[in-house]
Design a protein around this motif. Structure first.
Motif, PDB file in Angstrom:
ATOM      1  N   MET B 727      -1.943  -5.933  -4.566  1.00  0.00           N
ATOM      2  CA  MET B 727      -1.463  -4.561  -4.558  1.00  0.00           C
ATOM      3  C   MET B 727      -0.050  -4.533  -5.138  1.00  0.00           C
ATOM      4  O   MET B 727       0.736  -5.441  -4.885  1.00  0.00           O
ATOM      5  N   ALA B 728       0.246  -3.534  -5.925  1.00  0.00           N
ATOM      6  CA  ALA B 728       1.613  -3.374  -6.430  1.00  0.00           C
ATOM      7  C   ALA B 728       2.054  -1.954  -6.151  1.00  0.00           C
ATOM      8  O   ALA B 728       1.312  -1.007  -6.356  1.00  0.00           O
ATOM      9  N   LEU B 729       3.287  -1.814  -5.643  1.00  0.00           N
ATOM     10  CA  LEU B 729       3.802  -0.504  -5.252  1.00  0.00           C
ATOM     11  C   LEU B 729       5.119  -0.236  -5.948  1.00  0.00           C
ATOM     12  O   LEU B 729       5.905  -1.162  -6.138  1.00  0.00           O
ATOM     13  N   VAL B 730       5.341   1.017  -6.290  1.00  0.00           N
ATOM     14  CA  VAL B 730       6.704   1.394  -6.672  1.00  0.00           C
ATOM     15  C   VAL B 730       7.257   2.163  -5.487  1.00  0.00           C
ATOM     16  O   VAL B 730       6.651   3.125  -5.022  1.00  0.00           O
ATOM     17  N   ILE B 735      13.558   0.949   1.180  1.00  0.00           N
ATOM     18  CA  ILE B 735      12.481   0.416   2.018  1.00  0.00           C
ATOM     19  C   ILE B 735      12.388  -1.083   1.769  1.00  0.00           C
ATOM     20  O   ILE B 735      12.290  -1.516   0.620  1.00  0.00           O
ATOM     21  N   ASN B 736      12.456  -1.866   2.832  1.00  0.00           N
ATOM     22  CA  ASN B 736      12.402  -3.312   2.602  1.00  0.00           C
ATOM     23  C   ASN B 736      11.011  -3.875   2.874  1.00  0.00           C
ATOM     24  O   ASN B 736      10.152  -3.221   3.450  1.00  0.00           O
ATOM     25  N   ARG B 801      -1.375   5.074   4.263  1.00  0.00           N
ATOM     26  CA  ARG B 801      -0.271   4.896   5.207  1.00  0.00           C
ATOM     27  C   ARG B 801       1.061   4.700   4.483  1.00  0.00           C
ATOM     28  O   ARG B 801       2.066   5.323   4.803  1.00  0.00           O
ATOM     29  N   LEU B 802       1.030   3.802   3.479  1.00  0.00           N
ATOM     30  CA  LEU B 802       2.270   3.509   2.751  1.00  0.00           C
ATOM     31  C   LEU B 802       2.758   4.721   1.976  1.00  0.00           C
ATOM     32  O   LEU B 802       3.947   4.970   1.857  1.00  0.00           O
ATOM     33  N   PHE B 806       6.264   6.048   3.126  1.00  0.00           N
ATOM     34  CA  PHE B 806       7.338   5.624   2.211  1.00  0.00           C
ATOM     35  C   PHE B 806       7.278   6.291   0.840  1.00  0.00           C
ATOM     36  O   PHE B 806       8.031   5.917  -0.050  1.00  0.00           O
ATOM     37  N   GLN B 807       6.364   7.198   0.654  1.00  0.00           N
ATOM     38  CA  GLN B 807       6.154   7.793  -0.654  1.00  0.00           C
ATOM     39  C   GLN B 807       5.950   6.727  -1.727  1.00  0.00           C
ATOM     40  O   GLN B 807       6.464   6.793  -2.843  1.00  0.00           O
TER      41      GLN B 807
END
Ligand code: ZN
Lengths: 336, 811
Positions: B727-730, B735-736, B801-802, B806-807
């Protein structure tokens, strides 16, 4: 089904081995591990198996899949990297660094000493380095104005509190807290107000031993110390006992070990005497036993103390005590 | 205590060679720190007689001497003033050798050739410091003979004995001779002298009043009148050289010699400077001024004891005489003092004034309280013999009633065997006889005896003998420690050995070593400047230190509260010595002021574990060594905690003032702060002049220790395969990873999940203020093989959820 897998593997590896270019490799990838490839098909078929067989076969298939992936990736890398005309391995090229750390030589001596005495039924205790004058001197039969204080110039914090000049205060602390029999070793830092030179540093380490029981004699002291010296310095070294003076023991003992360089004949490192002084010892003075609350009529004991730096210097042939606290890696990495 | 072999032989027969004697004495507790021939490295020095002296050169400082050395006459140029025609002197001839000066060659001075050199005592190695003047020898010595071959003086060996502080009786020739006599069964020869007294009574010239009997339990004196102060004869000067004492004049030399012989310090006053015919031994007045004979003015206090006349102090009792009453060349009459002063008070006075003299050294250790008159008479006898002096009739000897001979001590004979672990003879009877023999040889008196006990009175010079074990040591010394057998304990004792805490410390050390770190040991005393350099405000906990009241050097004035200064010092040292890969750790104590101020409470000692790593330069291409950055250090810490059995650790941003603001972490377990880690601030690195990134950690073992899990509980191996999803998120910079991970783990808690980071990326493609984080999630169930469908569903929930929390944008 397992048989099918074996032949599948064999076939795959044969194909891989004969591949000429990356295009062909891509085709094989699709054929075997693509989304609709052979392995994917087989995984789908698992559902037909019995519930006992399912996990095992699933695991096998997954393993095959990983094996194929790995082989394909390796092959791919072969295409991507220039292959030397004739690959030769120079076995003499150094291996990749795998650096382990080292234990400080003083720690080595402390551990070796502790191990020897653990084997003789001693237990290891620790005590404060910032100590009361009472424990460091008075309870050891060295009242204020005693000439023996001259040899141990101390760092004071307050008139009553100082940095311990010896590990001997532990003798009293232990006896105050524990009824006999006692058999302890206590090692740690000590401090004396000595200017720094090649045999003095204001901080050093001492190892203290104490044994008190109903029937302990100088012969026991000799036996224990001879055993220690043999284990630390080697079986061929001779241990010598002669009278010494420390206010907290009586009779007092100085212990020498024969010089390892000249085998006792006398050389520069032993001051031409053939002997090296290694520790002070003796039978615990009745006043010390009494001050700690023991019945000196009933119990006797022996005590000994030695400098860890001195032992290390003699054992390893180190000629300058300052080296222990400079922490130079060229020094530290020699003790493995 | 310096003494020579021949001097000892005057008092006891010795069958041993000097080497053998030294060896034997060391087994009795008297160790020779130095043994040397009296003329060491002396060659080609002969006895010469001066036959002519002629001043040469313009300055008049040099003289040309003709010297008869029997075989020929030499001409020698000499600068000394103390020579006269007819004097016998040591002459080093051309090609001879002197200690420290090497081979002596002839040379031309003012156009005259000098065939060698006349020698001083120092040049012959007889004195430790330079003294003016040539050594004038005895006129009986044979001309032309080599000095080092003369049996009378050349054939001797000097010992320098180390004397234990409880044995002041050994600070004398007689004391050492007595020991030799005791172990070799010989008789000690104590010289006797016959004094001739005049009819004049001493009491007509002096009276003595002891004001403080506790501080001066005994005071004895004699008067000798009409003497001549001059240089001592050769035999006396020679003895003093052998004893390491510099000759001054006959009177002082005699008092010094008798002190060395008997151990009793003596002092000679010029009688004409004692006012009012009175000696008063009293405490000094507050701030009383007194000039000692070394010319120094001393300010005394009421604890200092002085010898005074009717008007003023004339000596500092037992330490040093006064300038106002010292022996001068013109002195004719002397009052000789021989006293016993209280050891403790004497020691206080000499340490208060910073004066250690041969006399004070003996008084403070405790001399023989019954030796005063013997020494006094011995000195009087020599003065009588060497000068025209007349000894007045009578001796003053005032002593306190409290001065008693040593108390009788009861010795249980079976205790001797019990302490030594052996009998000293074959049977009880033989043992007892042997013990009595040993004690007799040491001059102990056996008052009474039966089968089991001896009642013993030690000799008065043995103030160190107080209880039975002191006597047992005497028996053991003469019996010989080498004759005591060696055994191991009779009883076994089962004990824990090492405590749990000690075992954990051992384990920590081993873990850090397997992380490639080298253990260091640094000083517990540090320089307070470090706090300034580390930008710690004075109010900081680490700055609350214990200070040494008498530090030795400026770099070591306070007790450390952190191991970081020691690590930095070691890193600096290694960088300065061209080390490039430095990985150090220390496990050591730190010291904090005590919490309560009750008497007997001690400062708090806390064990800390700290480490520092730095890599200088680019490393080695073949080795392709890793970059040692903050996460390399964190990797070590994770491995450390994991191996130690510490779990649920939170790595959080920290605020240590000496770390870089970003690369600054604290480590918490169950909300307890147990460690800090980070990269040393650039300013500090510049200050220390280290060209690299220093990464440090420090861990409080006292906080960590209770949190360590001791028990290992086996976890069954998983039966079913895992499924991996990437998974990759921006996501917003603020947010850590720990937060993201925590939220992922909250989804479908019945399924085991492991989150593994594999990339963090920031760049043009990514929105400002955001970062891209890529990680793998591994799913596994205990009871079945998960299906893709199940996992896809969980992944969907994770994404939701993420996104909600955390947008986060999925890439
Ligand atoms: Zn040697």
């Amino acid at each position: 089904m397992e048989k099918d897998m074996e032949s599948l593997k064999e076939k795959f590896h044969k194909k891989i081995a004969s591949i000429k270019d990356r295009e062909e490799l891509q085709r094989i990838r699709n054929e075997y591990i693509g989304r609709k490839g052979i392995v994917a098909q087989m995984l789908k078929n698992i559902t037909l198996l019995s519930s006992e067989e399912k996990p095992r076969v699933g695991e096998l298939l997954n393993r095959i899949k990983r094996d194929f992936q790995k082989a394909i990736a390796e092959k791919d890398r072969e295409f991507l990297t220039e292959k030397p005309v004739e690959e030769k391995i120079d076995i003499t090229i150094p291996g990749k660094d795998f650096m382990l750390g080292t234990i400080h030589p003083i720690e080595l001596i402390l551990k070796a000493t502790e191990d020897i005495f653990l084997g003789m039924g001693f237990c290891i205790v620790d005590g404060p380095e910032v100590e009361l004058d009472y424990y460091n001197f008075e309870a050891l039969n060295i009242p204020k104005d005693h000439p023996a204080r001259d040899d141990q110039d101390s760092f004071y914090i307050t008139p009553d509190i100082l940095l311990r000049t010896q590990t001997s205060p532990m003798q009293v602390r232990i006896m105050e807290n524990q009824p006999p029999p006692v058999r302890i070793i206590s090692a740690g830092k000590c401090y004396r107000r000595d200017s720094i030179d090649n045999t003095h540093t204001p901080m050093f380490h001492q190892i203290e031993g104490l044994a008190v029981d109903k029937d302990i004699s100088m012969a026991d002291l000799k036996g224990v110390i001879i055993e220690f010296c043999k284990q630390i310095f080697g079986k061929d070294r001779i241990t010598r006992f002669r009278p010494g003076y420390f206010p907290f023991v009586e009779p007092g003992v100085e212990v020498d070990v024969s010089c390892g360089l000249c085998k006792g004949k006398g050389c520069q490192s032993c001051g031409y005497s053939g002997w090296l002084e290694i520790m002070g010892a003796g039978m615990v003075h009745p006043h010390v036993l009494e001050m700690a609350g023991y019945n000196a009529q009933k119990y006797t004991g022996f005590a000994f103390g030695m400098g860890a730096e001195r032992i290390a210097m003699l054992k390893y042939g180190i000629n300058d005590i300052r080296l222990f606290f400079e922490n130079d890696l060229r020094f530290l990495t020699q003790f493995k | 205590m310096q003494v020579s072999y021949n001097l000892l032989k005057e008092y006891v027969d010795i069958d041993l060679t000097p080497q053998e004697l030294a060896e034997r004495l060391s087994m009795n507790g008297i160790v020779a720190e130095r043994i040397k021939p009296v003329f060491e490295e002396v060659k080609g020095v002969v006895i010469g007689k001066i036959t002519e002296i002629q001043v040469i050169g313009k300055s008049g400082n040099l003289s040309l001497c003709k010297v008869d050395i029997k075989s020929r006459e030499l001409q020698i140029i000499c600068g000394a003033k103390n020579i006269n025609i007819g004097d016998f002197v040591p002459v080093v001839t051309e090609g001879g050798n002197l200690p420290g000066l090497g081979e002596i060659e002839g040379k031309e001075i003012h156009g005259v050739y000098s065939q060698g050199m006349l020698c001083s005592a120092w040049e012959l190695g007889l004195e430790k410091s330079k003294s003016p003047g040539i050594l004038i020898l005895d006129n009986n010595l044979p001309l032309g003979e080599n000095i080092e071959n003369l049996t009378a003086i050349g054939n001797d060996v000097i010992f320098d004995f180390e004397i234990f502080s409880n044995r002041p009786d050994l600070l004398s020739i007689i004391g050492i001779a007595r020991e030799i006599a005791a172990f070799s069964c010989k008789t000690l020869r104590i010289p006797e002298q016959e004094l001739v007294e005049t009819d004049e009574l001493i009491t007509d010239y002096i009276s003595v009043e002891v004001e403080d009997e506790d501080l001066c339990p005994r005071y004895a004196g004699r008067i000798i009148k009409g003497l001549q102060v001059e240089e001592s004869p050769f035999w006396l000067r020679w003895k003093l050289f052998l004893l390491g004492v510099r000759p001054i004049n006959n009177i002082v030399d005699i008092t010094n010699y008798v002190m060395m012989e008997t151990g009793q310090p003596l002092h000679a006053f010029d009688l004409s400077f004692i006012n009012g015919k009175k000696i008063i031994i009293r405490r000094a007045n507050p701030r009383e001024k007194f000039r000692t004979l070394d010319g120094m003015d001393r300010i005394l206090n009421v604890d200092n004891l002085v010898i005074a006349d009717s008007e003023r102090a004339i000596a500092l009792a037992g330490v040093m005489g006064g300038e106002n009453s010292e022996i001068k060349d013109s002195t004719k009459d002397v009052f000789l003092e021989s006293a016993y002063f209280d050891p403790i008070n004497n020691r206080r006075t000499s340490s208060y004034l910073g004066m250690r003299t041969d006399a004070s050294n003996r008084f403070e250790k405790g001399i023989d309280p019954y030796g005063q008159v013997f020494a006094l008479n011995r000195a009087a006898y020599h003065i009588m013999r060497l000068t025209e002096g007349k000894i007045l009739s009578g001796v003053i000897d005032q002593y306190s009633k409290k001065l008693s001979r040593g108390k009788a001590i009861k010795l249980n004979l079976s205790k001797v065997a019990q302490v030594l672990g052996t009998k000293v003879g074959k049977s009880n009877k033989e043992s007892k006889e042997r013990i009595i023999d040993i004690l007799n040889r040491l001059e102990f008196q056996i008052n009474s005896q039966d089968e089991q006990f001896l009642e013993i009175t030690p000799p008065s010079f043995r103030s160190d003998i107080k209880i039975d074990v002191d006597i047992i040591e005497e028996i053991a010394r003469i019996f010989g420690y080498e004759n005591i057998p060696s055994t191991l304990f009779k009883a076994t004792l089962i004990q824990e050995g090492k405590s749990d805490r000690q075992k954990i410390v051992d384990k920590m050390r081993n873990i850090l070593i397997s992380c490639g770190m080298h253990q260091i040991v640094s000083y517990s005393m540090i320089n307070p400047k470090y706090f300034e350099w580390l930008k710690l405000p004075l109010s900081h906990n680490l700055c609350q230190t214990i200070k040494l009241s008498n530090p030795l050097i400026q770099e070591q004035t306070i007790m450390r509260t952190t191991l970081i200064p020691g690590l930095l010092k070691a890193i600096q040292w290694n960088v300065n010595h061209s080390m490039e890969q430095i990985k150090l750790f220390e496990i050591g104590r730190t010291y904090f002021p005590q919490k309560d101020s009750r008497k007997g409470s001690l400062p708090v000692e806390k064990l800390m574990v700290s480490g520092g790593i730095v890599k200088i330069g680019r490393g080695n291409i073949w080795q392709k060594t890793e970059n040692w950055d903050l996460f390399y250090l964190k990797g070590i810490l994770e491995a450390f905690f994991d191996s130690l059995g510490v779990h649920d650790i939170d790595y959080l941003p920290g605020d240590s003032p000496f770390f870089h603001p970003q690369e600054n972490g604290i480590i918490k377990i169950k909300d307890k702060k147990i460690a800090i880690f980070g990269r040393l601030e650039d300013d500090i690195i510049n200050l220390l002049d280290i060209p690299g990134n220093i990464l440090l950690f420090e861990l409080d073992f006292e906080e960590l220790y209770p949190l360590i899990e001791r028990e290992i509980i086996f976890q069954p191996l998983p039966k079913y395969p895992y499924i991996q999803r990437d998974m990759a998120l921006v996501i917003d910079e603020r947010i850590n990873f720990a937060q993201i991970k925590r939220e992922i783990l909250k989804v479908s808690q019945d399924i085991k999940k492991r989150v593994e980071l594999f990339d963090v990326f920031r760049g043009k493609q990514i929105k400002r203020g955001c970062k891209s984080i890529a990680f793998s999630i591994f799913f596994q169930a205990d009871d079945r093989t998960l299906t893709d469908i199940e996992v896809d569903k969980i992944m969907e929930n994770v994404k939701i959820r993420l996104k909600e929390l955390f947008q986060a944008d999925l890439r």
